[in-house]
Design a protein around this motif. Structure first.
Motif, PDB file in Angstrom:
ATOM      1  N   GLN A   3       1.401  -1.196   0.225  1.00  9.85           N
ATOM      2  CA  GLN A   3       0.145  -0.194   0.018  1.00  9.85           C
ATOM      3  C   GLN A   3       1.066   1.421   0.307  1.00  9.85           C
ATOM      4  O   GLN A   3       1.831   1.385   0.597  1.00  9.85           O
ATOM      5  CB  GLN A   3      -0.770  -0.284   0.462  1.00  9.85           C
ATOM      6  CG  GLN A   3      -1.838   1.031   0.979  1.00  9.85           C
ATOM      7  CD  GLN A   3      -3.080   1.022   2.107  1.00  9.85           C
ATOM      8  OE1 GLN A   3      -2.829   0.644   3.160  1.00  9.85           O
ATOM      9  NE2 GLN A   3      -4.482   0.738   1.764  1.00  9.85           N
ATOM     10  N   HIS A  11      -4.298  10.263  -1.302  1.00 10.32           N
ATOM     11  CA  HIS A  11      -4.574   8.574  -1.996  1.00 10.32           C
ATOM     12  C   HIS A  11      -3.963   7.062  -1.687  1.00 10.32           C
ATOM     13  O   HIS A  11      -2.635   7.517  -1.618  1.00 10.32           O
ATOM     14  CB  HIS A  11      -4.716   9.184  -3.104  1.00 10.32           C
ATOM     15  CG  HIS A  11      -5.235   7.983  -4.251  1.00 10.32           C
ATOM     16  ND1 HIS A  11      -6.397   7.240  -4.231  1.00 10.32           N
ATOM     17  CD2 HIS A  11      -4.426   7.031  -4.328  1.00 10.32           C
ATOM     18  CE1 HIS A  11      -6.581   6.772  -4.823  1.00 10.32           C
ATOM     19  NE2 HIS A  11      -5.101   6.723  -5.881  1.00 10.32           N
ATOM     20  N   HIS A  13      -3.169   4.078  -2.564  1.00 10.06           N
ATOM     21  CA  HIS A  13      -2.315   2.904  -4.297  1.00 10.06           C
ATOM     22  C   HIS A  13      -1.968   1.315  -3.270  1.00 10.06           C
ATOM     23  O   HIS A  13      -1.622   1.201  -2.674  1.00 10.06           O
ATOM     24  CB  HIS A  13      -2.142   3.869  -4.514  1.00 10.06           C
ATOM     25  CG  HIS A  13      -1.766   3.277  -6.024  1.00 10.06           C
ATOM     26  ND1 HIS A  13      -2.251   2.878  -7.233  1.00 10.06           N
ATOM     27  CD2 HIS A  13      -0.753   2.191  -6.292  1.00 10.06           C
ATOM     28  CE1 HIS A  13      -2.156   1.633  -8.148  1.00 10.06           C
ATOM     29  NE2 HIS A  13      -0.520   1.278  -7.638  1.00 10.06           N
ATOM     30  N   PRO A  19       1.958   4.353  -8.538  1.00 11.73           N
ATOM     31  CA  PRO A  19       1.579   5.160  -9.577  1.00 11.73           C
ATOM     32  C   PRO A  19       2.760   5.868 -10.299  1.00 11.73           C
ATOM     33  O   PRO A  19       3.523   6.514  -9.626  1.00 11.73           O
ATOM     34  CB  PRO A  19       0.199   4.939  -9.855  1.00 11.73           C
ATOM     35  CG  PRO A  19      -0.006   5.889  -8.480  1.00 11.73           C
ATOM     36  CD  PRO A  19       1.082   4.524  -8.005  1.00 11.73           C
ATOM     37  N   CYS A  22      -0.586  10.433  -9.439  1.00 14.74           N
ATOM     38  CA  CYS A  22      -1.648  10.221  -8.641  1.00 14.74           C
ATOM     39  C   CYS A  22      -2.574  10.712  -9.485  1.00 14.74           C
ATOM     40  O   CYS A  22      -3.112  11.275  -9.787  1.00 14.74           O
ATOM     41  CB  CYS A  22      -1.786  11.031  -7.606  1.00 14.74           C
ATOM     42  SG  CYS A  22      -3.167  11.241  -6.622  1.00 14.74           S
TER      43      CYS A  22
END
Length: 203
Positions: A3, A11, A13, A19, A22
């Protein structure tokens, strides 16, 4: 599944890697941190790096003031710029040290315990040594700091209660000793006796 947290917007992910950007705020991959506990040795090094950058930030601001006083505004500007860079570094390291951030309630409890510990364990031996070395100026500076830490602990405790009651509070910080006063500042700081003009509103 790992995570990751965007340090700009929060946020979360899930995936092997963060990523490239974001999906919520567009921040690039470098603004994500892994929400896993740090290995002990690495955490220790990061804490030392954070302390070093924090000290460098304050040291360079002090150097900038001296440069201004001596008539070197351009040098002062350089010191302030580097001080800001050190602040950015320290802020980034702190994000890693926080790891999986607790709730606001948990953070307030941790802050309360930290301030209480500083007041009861950190300052007394320094104060004692300063008096023993006949450096009353240092001793009383530490006494003021100790008393301010006590006030901070009290404010954290009150803030926990304020969360329940949804109470809005303004804070004013004494620029001489760091004492924090709620709402309207006093005519005189209760710790260092600085006048009301020395209190700065924060928020």
């Amino acid at each position: 599944m790992r995570q990751w947290k965007c340090t700009v917007c929060g946020h979360l992910h899930q995936g092997k890697y963060p990523p490239e950007n974001c999906p919520k705020c567009g921040a690039d991959i470098n603004r994500f941190i892994l929400l896993e506990e740090l290995p002990e040795a690495l955490e220790k090094m990061l804490r030392e790096a954070f302390a070093g950058e924090s000290k460098a930030h304050m040291r360079n601001l002090s150097y900038a003031k001296v440069a201004v006083d001596e008539g070197y505004p351009q040098i002062a500007a350089l010191f302030r710029a580097v001080a800001e860079a050190e602040r950015v570094h320290a802020a980034e390291y702190l994000l890693f040290l926080q790891g999986v951030a607790g709730t606001t309630e948990e953070n307030l409890k941790q802050a309360f315990e930290s301030e209480s510990s500083a007041e009861q364990s950190y300052y007394p031996p320094i104060i004692q040594e300063a008096f023993a070395q006949k450096r009353d100026d240092v001793a009383y500076a530490m006494v003021r700091a100790r008393d301010v830490e006590q006030r901070h602990a009290q404010l954290y405790k009150e803030a926990l209660n304020a969360m329940v009651n949804d109470r809005q509070v303004e804070y004013h910080v004494c620029q001489v000793c760091g004492y924090v006063f709620e709402n309207q500042p006093p005519d005189e700081c209760p710790v260092c006796r600085a006048p009301r003009a020395q209190f700065k509103k924060t928020g």
